[in-house]
Design a protein around this motif. Structure first.
Motif, short mmCIF file in Angstrom:
data_model
loop_
_atom_site.label_atom_id
_atom_site.label_comp_id
_atom_site.label_asym_id
_atom_site.label_seq_id
_atom_site.Cartn_x
_atom_site.Cartn_y
_atom_site.Cartn_z
N GLY A 85 0.80 -1.21 0.00
CA GLY A 85 0.00 0.00 0.00
C GLY A 85 0.83 1.26 0.00
O GLY A 85 0.49 2.26 -0.65
N ALA A 253 -6.64 1.88 -1.78
CA ALA A 253 -7.35 1.37 -0.60
C ALA A 253 -7.90 -0.02 -0.85
O ALA A 253 -7.77 -0.92 0.01
CB ALA A 253 -8.47 2.33 -0.23
N MET A 256 -5.15 -2.65 -0.77
CA MET A 256 -4.76 -3.01 0.59
C MET A 256 -5.80 -3.93 1.23
O MET A 256 -5.46 -4.88 1.94
CB MET A 256 -4.56 -1.75 1.42
CG MET A 256 -3.28 -1.01 1.12
SD MET A 256 -2.84 0.25 2.35
CE MET A 256 -3.66 1.68 1.65
N TRP A 338 -12.30 4.77 1.09
CA TRP A 338 -11.18 4.69 2.03
C TRP A 338 -11.65 4.29 3.42
O TRP A 338 -11.03 3.45 4.09
CB TRP A 338 -10.43 6.02 2.07
CG TRP A 338 -9.38 6.10 1.02
CD1 TRP A 338 -9.48 6.65 -0.23
CD2 TRP A 338 -8.06 5.55 1.11
NE1 TRP A 338 -8.31 6.49 -0.93
CE2 TRP A 338 -7.42 5.82 -0.13
CE3 TRP A 338 -7.35 4.87 2.09
CZ2 TRP A 338 -6.10 5.43 -0.39
CZ3 TRP A 338 -6.04 4.48 1.84
CH2 TRP A 338 -5.43 4.75 0.61
N CYS A 341 -12.85 0.52 3.42
CA CYS A 341 -11.72 -0.42 3.35
C CYS A 341 -10.95 -0.44 4.67
O CYS A 341 -10.55 -1.52 5.14
CB CYS A 341 -10.80 -0.04 2.19
SG CYS A 341 -11.47 -0.40 0.56
N SER A 342 -10.75 0.72 5.26
CA SER A 342 -10.05 0.77 6.55
C SER A 342 -10.82 0.00 7.61
O SER A 342 -10.24 -0.76 8.40
CB SER A 342 -9.87 2.23 6.99
OG SER A 342 -9.04 2.94 6.11
N CYS A 370 -3.72 1.78 5.73
CA CYS A 370 -4.99 2.15 5.13
C CYS A 370 -5.70 3.21 5.98
O CYS A 370 -6.27 4.17 5.44
CB CYS A 370 -5.88 0.92 4.97
SG CYS A 370 -7.26 1.20 3.81
N SER A 374 -6.88 7.04 4.94
CA SER A 374 -8.25 7.53 5.10
C SER A 374 -8.30 8.85 5.84
O SER A 374 -9.30 9.57 5.77
CB SER A 374 -9.11 6.49 5.85
OG SER A 374 -8.85 6.52 7.25
#
Length: 409
Positions: A85, A253, A256, A338, A341-342, A370, A374
């Motif tokens: 990432g 994102a 990752m 973002w 995904c985080s 990640c 974000s």
């Protein structure tokens, strides 16, 4: 052959770069921790990426750039993010700086794309506020600029920087970009972060006043005029500006998140759940629920990204830039991806048990990287949910702070 073109790069298609990146993926994953330890992308990684054609993604066509579509860029960034990432972030950030190359005459920009250089060519900084930018005053033949610019992603490896400077003490609309060779700047080597630590996003500064000749100074208005001129010649950039850059970055994102899911699933048959009857996580219903929840988040984020990519490709096909309301939605979509995904990666990390905190396991690093991405101002979910909500409620407000690229209008 256009000036600055590498002969072996001319024939590369997006799918070929994706394939090359996929081949590099195990190697990139092995070196994620090395990048964090060194606080920069290792030089060998830069050299391999350069050989794969990765740094040609958004280079102007007249200097041998690839001129990929929004979809193609997004997919390349996702492939990179699935490997490392941090590396993907650096490739994306330095690609964004190339847009300012359209603002200057060919003979001025040519040194930026010297074919002998290995690695990214540009980094671009500042413009949203005065404390993140420099100042400039007009002198005979050019400008004297002065300042300190934090978060200079790409400054470790790039040869030139585009630095935002305010040239009026009271008018925040009077902002320009100065093209400066990196060797003219002081590099502070002060980047030490909990996430994306390997990006080398150090602070750069001038040592007192630095002279920049007129030909290496431009404004958003001049950039817009130059882009229109080059577009008529078939040499302009793709439509979308900063919104396009942020939408393509959702690929980082999602990449990752892809890597995190793969890492988690690779261990469910090997890891137990202590103080429970489950000798393998794969047998535990709570793990099934966890995987399903994270998968749904990642899949939903991917669909939002796909819709944003399609919208930008539509604008390109119609020869228009996104309208103001559309741009707000695209920013919001990017922030949503973002954040989703985080959250998905953190769900997997939480379910991995205490051993996951060990630095030799990559999931903790992916989670930190990640989440750090974000928190970038352009990706902040709360800011963009408020902005889109205000638009939906038709509530007028004071002008929002925008990047120097968004001041063209």
């Amino acid at each position: 052959m256009p000036l600055g073109t590498k002969p072996d790069m001319e024939r590369l298609q997006a799918h070929e770069i994706v394939d090359r990146v996929a081949e590099m993926r195990p190697w990139l994953r092995e070196r994620q921790a090395v990048a964090e330890q060194q606080r920069r992308i290792p030089q060998e990684t830069i050299e391999r990426l350069d050989a794969a054609g990765v740094f040609s993604l958004t280079k102007p066509k007249r200097f041998g750039g690839a001129d990929f579509t929004t979809r193609e860029l997004h997919d390349i960034y996702r492939a990179l993010g699935a490997g490392c990432g941090t590396t993907a972030w650096v490739v994306w950030a330095t690609a964004g700086g190339n847009l300012w190359s359209f603002a200057f005459a060919d003979d001025v920009v040519a040194p930026v794309y010297d074919p002998a250089w290995v690695g990214p060519r540009t980094f671009a900084l500042g413009g949203t506020s005065r404390h993140m930018s420099g100042t400039a005053r007009k002198v005979d033949g050019g400008w004297m600029i002065k300042g300190v610019w934090p978060f200079a992603t790409g400054s470790v490896h790039a040869s030139h920087g585009y630095l935002a400077v305010f040239y009026d003490e009271t008018d925040d609309t009077k902002v320009g970009m100065a093209l400066v060779p990196k060797e003219s700047l002081v590099l502070r080597d002060d980047w030490d972060a909990m996430g994306l630590a390997g990006t080398g996003s150090q602070t750069v500064a001038t040592d007192g006043d630095l002279f920049v000749p007129d030909e290496r100074f431009s404004t958003p208005a001049q950039l817009g005029e130059r882009i229109e001129e080059l577009t008529k010649q078939g040499l302009g950039p793709r439509r979308g500006g900063l919104a396009r850059s942020l939408v393509t970055c959702t690929g980082v994102a999602l990449g990752m998140a892809d890597q995190a899911m793969e890492m988690f699933l690779s261990a469910v048959d090997k890891r137990s759940i202590p103080y429970s009857p489950y000798a393998k996580q794969a047998d535990a219903p709570i793990i099934h629920l966890t995987v399903g929840r994270a998968y749904a988040q990642i899949r939903a984020a991917g669909r939002v990204a796909d819709a944003a990519v399609a919208e930008l490709d539509r604008c390109e096909a119609e020869g228009v830039d996104p309208a103001e309301r559309e741009a707000v939605q695209l920013h919001t979509d990017a922030a949503y991806v973002w954040d989703a995904c985080s959250s998905a990666i953190e769900t997997l990390f939480h379910a991995s048990g205490a051993s996951a905190i060990l630095k030799r396991w990559p999931l903790q690093l992916i989670a930190r990287n990640c989440r750090a991405g974000s928190l970038h101002a352009a990706h902040n979910i709360d800011t963009w949910l408020e902005n889109v909500g205000r638009a939906l409620c038709e509530v007028e407000s004071a002008p929002m702070s925008v990047s120097v690229l968004e001041r063209r209008s």
